[in-house]
Design an enzyme around this catalytic site. Structure first.
Site, PDB file in Angstrom:
ATOM      1  N   TYR A   1      31.731 -71.706 -33.745  1.00  0.00           N
ATOM      2  CA  TYR A   1      32.104 -71.746 -35.161  1.00  0.00           C
ATOM      3  C   TYR A   1      32.966 -70.552 -35.569  1.00  0.00           C
ATOM      4  O   TYR A   1      33.880 -70.685 -36.393  1.00  0.00           O
ATOM      5  CB  TYR A   1      30.852 -71.801 -36.043  1.00  0.00           C
TER       6      TYR A   1
ATOM      7  N   GLU B   1       4.877 -72.103 -14.131  1.00  0.00           N
ATOM      8  CA  GLU B   1       5.708 -73.132 -14.772  1.00  0.00           C
ATOM      9  C   GLU B   1       5.277 -73.471 -16.190  1.00  0.00           C
ATOM     10  O   GLU B   1       6.111 -73.543 -17.095  1.00  0.00           O
ATOM     11  CB  GLU B   1       5.703 -74.413 -13.924  1.00  0.00           C
TER      12      GLU B   1
ATOM     13  N   ASP C   1       3.824 -77.043 -10.773  1.00  0.00           N
ATOM     14  CA  ASP C   1       3.204 -78.326 -10.444  1.00  0.00           C
ATOM     15  C   ASP C   1       3.655 -78.745  -9.050  1.00  0.00           C
ATOM     16  O   ASP C   1       4.743 -78.366  -8.599  1.00  0.00           O
ATOM     17  CB  ASP C   1       3.632 -79.411 -11.440  1.00  0.00           C
TER      18      ASP C   1
END
Length: 382
Positions: free
Chosen positions: A108, A202, A254
């Site tokens: 911007y 995680e 995981d």
């Protein structure tokens, strides 16, 4: 296996003046070409898979040496050439004034209609973001060093003193929420480090569990919660803690293709950011879990989840987790026999195992038995 701090391999080295000099040197080059009547150009390292390779010796995903030349006096190049100069001037101002801007703000701040035309400098952020990436590759600096920041994600908790500008605090005394990792960590310093290693986790839920069980204090470690895929700021922080403070890095995710990919980006870097691997990746990192072996070892068969997607031997397959597993099996950085075995087991069994599945044993199990035993016995994947 007792984890101990090693001798630091790097020193804190952020220097805004070096960034300014690189910007100015590039600008002077363009100016001299204009003065001498030449067609000014930028040499931009090429993005894409055909310019990415795995450096076996360094154990890093790296960018190759292919370049594309961007000329000013070329209709196809002129817009990007001009946008590059606009952002160079903006970045120079940011660094000189000690201010930071987000990617959105950078877009911007530099969007306007060129006087005497109907042409805008930028039509969308999808034009400005790639130019900033180009500058990273051209100058050999992180965008964070150019004072362009991204969204913050992740937090740390443990006995380490952090100096952030005028503020200095211990990350174990900020409540159980720890210290939120900012988008830019270049200026962060570590006056006092009282931990033996870093445990990268995680999920926020697992990090919170470990903090509640007082794992960081009992095991004398620093918890770094990535909250999913590790952000650039978190990966850079992990890199600095290892190379500047000599802290071993242990990763805990995981047991699925996504978690293992998170580990690989922390360790080897990523294909998309191959040009930053030497500043973001930590090749010496080790993996503690979750693994397919954990399922049998800890009798977790009844709390596994099925892999998502279609298997390779079914019509329409492979998709989802199966597709990612096959990709990982073929990655050069997953060719280690131990990793090949884990990936093939996941493919064969068609299951995944989450960190939170360890709660089936007890809430305290992960902090009192699983992690301490695996780390102490050196049951870590490379």
């Amino acid at each position: 296996m007792k984890l101990k701090r090693q001798k630091p391999k790097e020193k804190f080295s952020y220097d805004p003046q070096k960034v300014l000099k690189k910007l100015e040197d590039l600008a002077w080059k363009i100016l001299e070409e204009v003065k001498s009547g030449k067609n000014p150009y930028f040499d931009v390292p090429t993005r894409g898979l055909n310019n990415v390779y795995f450096d076996e010796e360094a154990r890093l995903i790296k960018l190759g040496d292919k370049l594309s030349r961007r000329y000013f006096l070329n209709v196809a190049h002129a817009r990007k050439f001009t946008q590059t100069l606009i952002l160079m001037a903006y970045i120079k101002r940011l660094v000189s004034e000690g201010k930071h801007a987000s990617l959105r703000e950078a877009y911007y701040a530099n969007k306007h209609t060129i006087p005497g035309t109907r042409e805008n400098t930028f039509e969308d952020q999808s034009e400005s973001d790639p130019i900033i990436e180009d500058l990273e590759r051209m100058l050999g600096v992180l965008r964070e060093e150019m004072h362009i920041t991204a969204d913050r994600r992740g937090y740390i908790y443990g006995d380490i003193v952090i100096k952030d500008g005028e503020d200095e605090f211990n990350a174990s005394k900020l409540g159980t929420g720890g210290w939120a990792v900012p988008g830019t960590v270049e200026h962060i310093q570590f006056p006092e480090v009282n931990v033996d290693y870093v445990l990268v986790v995680e999920t926020a839920a697992m990090a919170d569990r470990l903090i509640e069980e007082k794992y960081p204090k009992k095991e004398n470690c620093l918890i770094v919660a990535t909250q999913g895929q590790a952000s650039r700021g978190v990966r850079r922080l992990i890199h600095r803690l290892h190379y500047e403070e000599g802290l071993p890095i242990i990763v805990f995710t995981d047991g699925d293709p996504y978690g293992w990919y998170i580990y690989s980006t922390i360790k080897q870097g990523s294909i998309n950011l191959a040009y930053l691997s030497e500043k973001l990746a930590t090749p010496d990192a080790k993996f503690v879990g979750m693994t397919m072996d954990d399922i049998k070892e800890y009798n977790l068969e009844h709390v596994t989840e099925k892999l998502k997607g279609i298997p390779p031997d079914k019509k329409g397959g492979p998709t989802g987790d199966y597709k990612r597993l096959i990709e990982e099996l073929n990655y050069p950085w997953f060719q280690n026999k131990e990793w090949q075995r884990q990936l093939k087991l996941a493919l064969k069994w068609g299951v995944r195992i989450e960190q939170q599945a360890l709660a089936n044993k007890s809430l305290e199990f992960v902090a009192k038995e699983y992690l301490p035993e695996k780390i102490r016995e050196g049951k870590l994947l490379p």
